[in-house]
Write a protein that holds these residues in place. Sequence first.
Motif, PDB file in Angstrom:
ATOM      1  N   GLY A 107       0.801  -1.225   0.000  1.00  0.00           N
ATOM      2  CA  GLY A 107       0.000   0.000   0.000  1.00  0.00           C
ATOM      3  C   GLY A 107       0.827   1.265   0.000  1.00  0.00           C
ATOM      4  O   GLY A 107       2.059   1.228   0.019  1.00  0.00           O
ATOM      5  N   ALA A 108       0.130   2.377  -0.061  1.00  0.00           N
ATOM      6  CA  ALA A 108       0.679   3.740  -0.072  1.00  0.00           C
ATOM      7  C   ALA A 108       1.336   4.065  -1.426  1.00  0.00           C
ATOM      8  O   ALA A 108       1.422   3.214  -2.312  1.00  0.00           O
ATOM      9  CB  ALA A 108       1.646   3.964   1.079  1.00  0.00           C
ATOM     10  N   GLY A 135       0.495   0.845  -3.417  1.00  0.00           N
ATOM     11  CA  GLY A 135      -0.947   0.569  -3.449  1.00  0.00           C
ATOM     12  C   GLY A 135      -1.645   1.049  -4.705  1.00  0.00           C
ATOM     13  O   GLY A 135      -2.870   1.165  -4.712  1.00  0.00           O
ATOM     14  N   TYR A 136      -0.879   1.340  -5.760  1.00  0.00           N
ATOM     15  CA  TYR A 136      -1.515   1.882  -6.964  1.00  0.00           C
ATOM     16  C   TYR A 136      -1.328   0.949  -8.162  1.00  0.00           C
ATOM     17  O   TYR A 136      -1.133   1.392  -9.286  1.00  0.00           O
ATOM     18  CB  TYR A 136      -1.015   3.309  -7.213  1.00  0.00           C
ATOM     19  CG  TYR A 136      -1.464   4.205  -6.080  1.00  0.00           C
ATOM     20  CD1 TYR A 136      -2.686   4.865  -6.131  1.00  0.00           C
ATOM     21  CD2 TYR A 136      -0.718   4.308  -4.909  1.00  0.00           C
ATOM     22  CE1 TYR A 136      -3.143   5.628  -5.060  1.00  0.00           C
ATOM     23  CE2 TYR A 136      -1.162   5.060  -3.825  1.00  0.00           C
ATOM     24  CZ  TYR A 136      -2.371   5.722  -3.916  1.00  0.00           C
ATOM     25  OH  TYR A 136      -2.842   6.465  -2.855  1.00  0.00           O
ATOM     26  N   CYS A 158      -2.553  -1.649   3.282  1.00  0.00           N
ATOM     27  CA  CYS A 158      -2.787  -0.232   3.576  1.00  0.00           C
ATOM     28  C   CYS A 158      -3.251   0.504   2.314  1.00  0.00           C
ATOM     29  O   CYS A 158      -2.504   1.303   1.731  1.00  0.00           O
ATOM     30  CB  CYS A 158      -1.520   0.397   4.141  1.00  0.00           C
ATOM     31  SG  CYS A 158      -0.928  -0.457   5.624  1.00  0.00           S
ATOM     32  N   LEU A 159      -4.479   0.210   1.899  1.00  0.00           N
ATOM     33  CA  LEU A 159      -5.008   0.751   0.644  1.00  0.00           C
ATOM     34  C   LEU A 159      -6.122   1.756   0.884  1.00  0.00           C
ATOM     35  O   LEU A 159      -6.774   2.189  -0.061  1.00  0.00           O
ATOM     36  CB  LEU A 159      -5.551  -0.398  -0.226  1.00  0.00           C
ATOM     37  CG  LEU A 159      -4.581  -1.541  -0.537  1.00  0.00           C
ATOM     38  CD1 LEU A 159      -5.303  -2.697  -1.226  1.00  0.00           C
ATOM     39  CD2 LEU A 159      -3.441  -1.034  -1.421  1.00  0.00           C
ATOM     40  N   GLY A 160      -6.373   2.118   2.150  1.00  0.00           N
ATOM     41  CA  GLY A 160      -7.516   2.971   2.483  1.00  0.00           C
ATOM     42  C   GLY A 160      -8.789   2.133   2.530  1.00  0.00           C
ATOM     43  O   GLY A 160      -8.842   1.037   1.975  1.00  0.00           O
ATOM     44  N   GLY A 184      -5.012   1.207   6.886  1.00  0.00           N
ATOM     45  CA  GLY A 184      -5.144   2.590   6.377  1.00  0.00           C
ATOM     46  C   GLY A 184      -3.837   3.270   6.070  1.00  0.00           C
ATOM     47  O   GLY A 184      -3.013   2.752   5.320  1.00  0.00           O
ATOM     48  N   GLY A 185      -3.629   4.422   6.690  1.00  0.00           N
ATOM     49  CA  GLY A 185      -2.464   5.244   6.369  1.00  0.00           C
ATOM     50  C   GLY A 185      -1.218   4.904   7.190  1.00  0.00           C
ATOM     51  O   GLY A 185      -0.274   5.707   7.236  1.00  0.00           O
ATOM     52  N   ASP A 188       2.413   5.291   5.743  1.00  0.00           N
ATOM     53  CA  ASP A 188       2.881   6.690   5.636  1.00  0.00           C
ATOM     54  C   ASP A 188       3.517   7.126   6.951  1.00  0.00           C
ATOM     55  O   ASP A 188       4.516   7.839   6.957  1.00  0.00           O
ATOM     56  CB  ASP A 188       1.708   7.613   5.293  1.00  0.00           C
ATOM     57  CG  ASP A 188       1.115   7.297   3.933  1.00  0.00           C
ATOM     58  OD1 ASP A 188       1.888   7.126   2.985  1.00  0.00           O
ATOM     59  OD2 ASP A 188      -0.117   7.207   3.821  1.00  0.00           O
ATOM     60  N   ARG A 211      -5.540  15.963  12.912  1.00  0.00           N
ATOM     61  CA  ARG A 211      -5.409  15.567  11.506  1.00  0.00           C
ATOM     62  C   ARG A 211      -6.145  16.550  10.600  1.00  0.00           C
ATOM     63  O   ARG A 211      -5.686  16.868   9.510  1.00  0.00           O
ATOM     64  CB  ARG A 211      -5.978  14.153  11.299  1.00  0.00           C
ATOM     65  CG  ARG A 211      -5.124  13.091  11.932  1.00  0.00           C
ATOM     66  CD  ARG A 211      -5.731  11.732  11.751  1.00  0.00           C
ATOM     67  NE  ARG A 211      -5.228  11.059  10.584  1.00  0.00           N
ATOM     68  CZ  ARG A 211      -5.622   9.855  10.203  1.00  0.00           C
ATOM     69  NH1 ARG A 211      -6.546   9.221  10.872  1.00  0.00           N
ATOM     70  NH2 ARG A 211      -5.118   9.291   9.144  1.00  0.00           N
ATOM     71  N   ARG A 218      -9.234  17.047   4.387  1.00  0.00           N
ATOM     72  CA  ARG A 218      -9.953  15.925   4.996  1.00  0.00           C
ATOM     73  C   ARG A 218     -11.346  16.316   5.471  1.00  0.00           C
ATOM     74  O   ARG A 218     -12.131  15.458   5.880  1.00  0.00           O
ATOM     75  CB  ARG A 218      -9.178  15.410   6.219  1.00  0.00           C
ATOM     76  CG  ARG A 218      -8.088  14.450   5.877  1.00  0.00           C
ATOM     77  CD  ARG A 218      -7.442  13.928   7.135  1.00  0.00           C
ATOM     78  NE  ARG A 218      -6.492  12.882   6.824  1.00  0.00           N
ATOM     79  CZ  ARG A 218      -6.790  11.586   6.820  1.00  0.00           C
ATOM     80  NH1 ARG A 218      -7.980  11.166   7.116  1.00  0.00           N
ATOM     81  NH2 ARG A 218      -5.880  10.701   6.510  1.00  0.00           N
ATOM     82  N   ARG A 221     -14.350  14.363   4.185  1.00  0.00           N
ATOM     83  CA  ARG A 221     -14.382  13.002   4.724  1.00  0.00           C
ATOM     84  C   ARG A 221     -14.792  13.010   6.183  1.00  0.00           C
ATOM     85  O   ARG A 221     -15.521  12.150   6.646  1.00  0.00           O
ATOM     86  CB  ARG A 221     -12.976  12.392   4.628  1.00  0.00           C
ATOM     87  CG  ARG A 221     -12.727  11.671   3.347  1.00  0.00           C
ATOM     88  CD  ARG A 221     -11.306  11.196   3.299  1.00  0.00           C
ATOM     89  NE  ARG A 221     -11.013  10.226   4.356  1.00  0.00           N
ATOM     90  CZ  ARG A 221      -9.856   9.577   4.446  1.00  0.00           C
ATOM     91  NH1 ARG A 221      -8.914   9.790   3.565  1.00  0.00           N
ATOM     92  NH2 ARG A 221      -9.653   8.719   5.405  1.00  0.00           N
TER      93      ARG A 221
END
Length: 239
Positions: A107-108, A135-136, A158-160, A184-185, A188, A211, A218, A221
């Motif tokens: 991920g990330a 993660g792309y 960790c792909l969201g 998640g993140g 990072d 955050r 953000r 969200r």
Amino acid sequence: MRINVLGVGFDNVTMDEAVDRGMELLHSPGTHCVVTPNPEIVEVCRENLAARQAVNGADLVLPDGIGVVKGAKMLGTPLKEKVPGIEFAAGLMERMAAEGRSLYLLGAKPGVAETAGEKLAAKYPGLKIAGTQDGYFQEDGPVVEAIRQSGADCVFVCLGAPKQELWMSRHGQATGARLLCGLGGSLDVFAGVVERAPKFWSDHGLEWFYRLCKNPWRAKRMMKLPLFLVHVRKEKGRK
Ligand code: UDP
């Protein structure tokens, strides 16, 4: 028995108990998943059946953050404490390192998982980084195969949300890993690309506010957070 917060069932465990359970899963035959929903993910699950099934189908569902703990309390079914995914991951890595286990980081953005891997290997001597992948990616097959080939015991996915939960429930078994954790993140933060809120903020249940100040984008969200509390109030009224 899990504690139901707006359709998501949470395991009522302390951080230490969560890490113990994680290690038990790592030692058990088969593939197991850990998810760490926050209020935002609970809201996603209310609207997205596939996400809800993936989250509730996990072997360990941890309350990531104070919002879920507050919600459970308001509903009259309190959870022991918040179990932030990133702290759970740290506890797990310490134990995995002691056993010389291997970890794959998925991920990330490109480069982040590699940097995280270098830092984690230095921080937890004994922990083997089996491989990394950003993660792309476009196709799942080669990624699943790479994880399988690496022989990793555990994968941090960790792909969201809800992408990581759906990915784990669809492909987890084929990776051959014993344990997959949706975090998640976290990569990072492990790579040092993103800072976690200082202790003061998280101790006061204000990590979300920190955050938000750091990343005003953000805001949209985060509107899910007050929405979550509105839904908890409504649910409480129905009880
Ligand atoms: N991400 C990814 N692939 C995607 C979308 C997101 O690898 O297709 C990564 C993103 O780079 C970030 C993480 O997933 O590292 C999600 O981070 P975020 O802070 O949104 O997650 P949270 O911890 O808030 O759930």
